[in-house]
Design an enzyme around this catalytic site. Structure first.
Site, PDB file in Angstrom:
ATOM      1  N   GLN A  67       0.878  -1.176   0.000  1.00 41.83           N
ATOM      2  CA  GLN A  67       0.000   0.000   0.000  1.00 41.83           C
ATOM      3  C   GLN A  67       0.913   1.223   0.000  1.00 41.83           C
ATOM      4  OE1 GLN A  67      -1.992   0.548   3.714  1.00 41.83           O
ATOM      5  NE2 GLN A  67      -3.609   1.824   2.895  1.00 41.83           N
ATOM      6  N   SER A 117       1.391   7.044   1.854  1.00 41.21           N
ATOM      7  CA  SER A 117       2.153   8.086   2.553  1.00 41.21           C
ATOM      8  C   SER A 117       3.317   8.589   1.705  1.00 41.21           C
ATOM      9  CB  SER A 117       2.715   7.538   3.864  1.00 41.21           C
ATOM     10  OG  SER A 117       1.690   7.022   4.664  1.00 41.21           O
ATOM     11  N   GLU A 128      -9.147  -1.205   7.513  1.00 44.27           N
ATOM     12  CA  GLU A 128      -7.811  -1.005   8.074  1.00 44.27           C
ATOM     13  C   GLU A 128      -7.881  -0.858   9.592  1.00 44.27           C
ATOM     14  OE1 GLU A 128      -5.426   1.603   5.847  1.00 44.27           O
ATOM     15  OE2 GLU A 128      -3.709   1.398   7.179  1.00 44.27           O
ATOM     16  N   SER A 132      -2.775   8.263  13.066  1.00 38.86           N
ATOM     17  CA  SER A 132      -2.135   8.496  14.372  1.00 38.86           C
ATOM     18  C   SER A 132      -3.164   8.663  15.490  1.00 38.86           C
ATOM     19  CB  SER A 132      -1.235   9.731  14.311  1.00 38.86           C
ATOM     20  OG  SER A 132      -2.005  10.900  14.497  1.00 38.86           O
ATOM     21  N   GLU A 171      -3.387  10.928  17.791  1.00 41.86           N
ATOM     22  CA  GLU A 171      -3.924  12.285  17.969  1.00 41.86           C
ATOM     23  C   GLU A 171      -5.057  12.539  16.968  1.00 41.86           C
ATOM     24  OE1 GLU A 171      -0.756  11.471  17.783  1.00 41.86           O
ATOM     25  OE2 GLU A 171       0.069  12.059  19.720  1.00 41.86           O
TER      26      GLU A 171
END
Ligand SMILES: Cc1cc2nc3c(=O)[nH]c(=O)nc-3n(C[C@H](O)[C@H](O)[C@H](O)COP(=O)(O)OP(=O)(O)OC[C@H]3O[C@@H](n4cnc5c(N)ncnc54)[C@H](O)[C@@H]3O)c2cc1C
Length: 416
Positions: free
Chosen positions: A167, A170, A283, A398, A400
């Site tokens: 994948q 990013s 995911e 993430s 956060e």
């Protein structure tokens, strides 16, 4: 903690597991495994995924071909990938891993609960799950919905492990802020040319293809398109990235006018962001289920390995409670996915529970095993898993970002 020189620790004998680990696989088999050649297996043969799991457990516990995988401890990531490709092929050829996938993907029918039952059974028997299974859980549902024209030709090889996919979303300057990615996708004849750089592609250097997100249009998420790219072609260089544990978990992918035919577009031009959002439910939800079995298994193993010490009882108990919460939550998510419900931002809760459970599990194991955890050559595999657990607050979105999503989109807190 570095180095990979210790001998392999494949088990000579089959593991006997405490009942607490045997999640939902006790029910009587509907069909004896010996009468189940792959061509005859189908989801209708089992009263439920639980009955399927019991039959699979019996198969894996008795068939000699499964012996090399019971309690397998890898030397290195590459060794493990090669060894577990054999397990993937065995499960496919005998039909077990084809349950839970439609025929158009090389499957034998049944819903995703069969896959979930297979993962739990593998962990119950201390059989590591081949990494490609985790990728399959994320990529195949997307292809089935958005690129059915690719399914027949490509998915059976992927399920069997003949073919491996990565994948590539990013980029060095686009992780949490994925919509700002810059890899260009420009029309050229019957296809497109791709130029740019990807990073953190798990198992990229061991993959033949990658699902990739590129910019085919203007700025923002509306300009993104998803494609399936062959990595072994001129204009693509894949460089492994060595992680803290000394293993090549990830890769950078450099694209310089690489070619992708028009029929490798997943969905339509400009639909890439919507498809990536669809992918997230798998995911975050399906991945969480897959991992919770490992946390339960490892906590139990640590208790059996360590010297009893009440000082760590609370920490172990806390980790177990988090793993149990993850199990219950992701079980519901898998059931919703099986009913083909469209999941929303609430699936970020699964990911947040996964983070807490993964960190707490490995903190507790490290504390409980004490100095032995740090120096025992036979526990290298456990240290690798500890180090990987530190990535939990980042991978798949993430911590956060997930917390903010829950506050704003589940609780309804106004955005800035
Ligand atoms: C084990 C692992 C496997 C991975 N596998 C893949 C893969 O196969 N394919 C792939 O494409 N990518 C993969 N990734 C990359 C992963 O998706 C990114 O690391 C992730 O999206 C975060 O992006 P980043 O690393 O650029 O960090 P950044 O986005 O730069 O974030 C850095 C820190 O800043 C915080 N932050 C950023 N923006 C905000 C904000 N708006 N509000 C609050 N905090 C913020 C983040 O929470 C984080 O703590 C993997 C990563 C890991 C760790």
């Amino acid at each position: 903690m570095g180095g990979h020189s210790r001998p392999d620790r494949q088990r000579a004998s089959r593991p006997t597991l405490p009942r607490s680990l045997r999640c939902g696989v006790h029910q009587q088999m509907t069909v004896a495994p010996d009468t189940n050649p792959a061509s005859q297996l189908s989801s209708e043969m089992f009263e439920s995924p639980t009955a399927y799991a019991a039959a699979l457990e019996a198969f894996l516990s008795t068939d000699e071909r499964a012996t090399p995988y019971l309690g397998y401890r890898p030397h290195s990531l590459e060794d493990s990938a090669a060894h577990l490709t054999g397990l993937q092929a065995l499960l496919f050829d005998t039909g077990w891993s084809r349950l839970g996938w439609p025929e158009s993907a090389g499957g034998l029918g049944g819903d995703p609960r069969f896959r979930a039952a297979m993962f739990q059974t593998l962990w119950n028997l201390d059989i590591p799950i081949p990494e490609p299974f985790t990728t399959l859980e994320i990529l195949v549902p997307v292809l089935l919905v958005f690129a059915p024209h690719l399914s027949d030709a490509l998915l059976p090889g992927l399920l069997r492990g003949d073919d491996k996919w990565a994948q590539a979303f990013s980029e060095p300057d686009a992780g949490s802020d994925l919509a700002s990615l810059r890899t260009k996708m420009e029309p050229d004849g019957d296809g497109f040319r791709l130029s740019g750089q990807k990073v953190w592609s798990t198992f990229g250097h061991l993959s033949q293809r990658s699902v990739l997100l590129a910019r085919s249009g203007g700025p923002g998420h509306k300009g993104l398109t998803m494609v399936l790219v062959d990595l072994d072609q001129p204009g693509i260089e894949v460089r492994p990235i060595r992680a803290e544990d000394g293993e090549n978990h990830f890769s950078e992918i450099f694209l310089d006018n690489a070619w992708v035919p028009a029929d490798r577009v997943i969905g339509t031009l400009g639909q890439g962001w919507a498809i990536a959002m669809y992918m997230l439910q798998w995911e975050r939800g399906a991945w969480g289920w897959l991992q919770q079995g490992r946390f339960h298994q490892r906590l139990q193993q640590a208790v059996e390995l360590g010297t009893p010490n009440p000082e760590f009882a609370q920490q172990l108990g806390h980790a177990y409670a988090l793993a149990a919460a993850l199990r219950l939550t992701t079980k519901q998510t898998v059931e919703r996915l099986a009913r083909e419900e469209q999941l929303g931002p609430e699936v970020s809760v699964d990911k947040l529970l996964l983070i807490d459970a993964e960190l707490a599990t490995w903190d507790a194991i490290r504390a409980y095993l004490g100095p032995r955890f740090e120096v025992d050559d036979t526990l290298q595999w456990l240290r690798h898993e500890y180090l990987f657990s530190r990535a939990a607050p980042i991978y798949g979105g993430s911590q956060e970002i997930q917390r903010t999503l829950v506050a704003q989109r589940v609780l309804g807190m106004p955005r800035d």
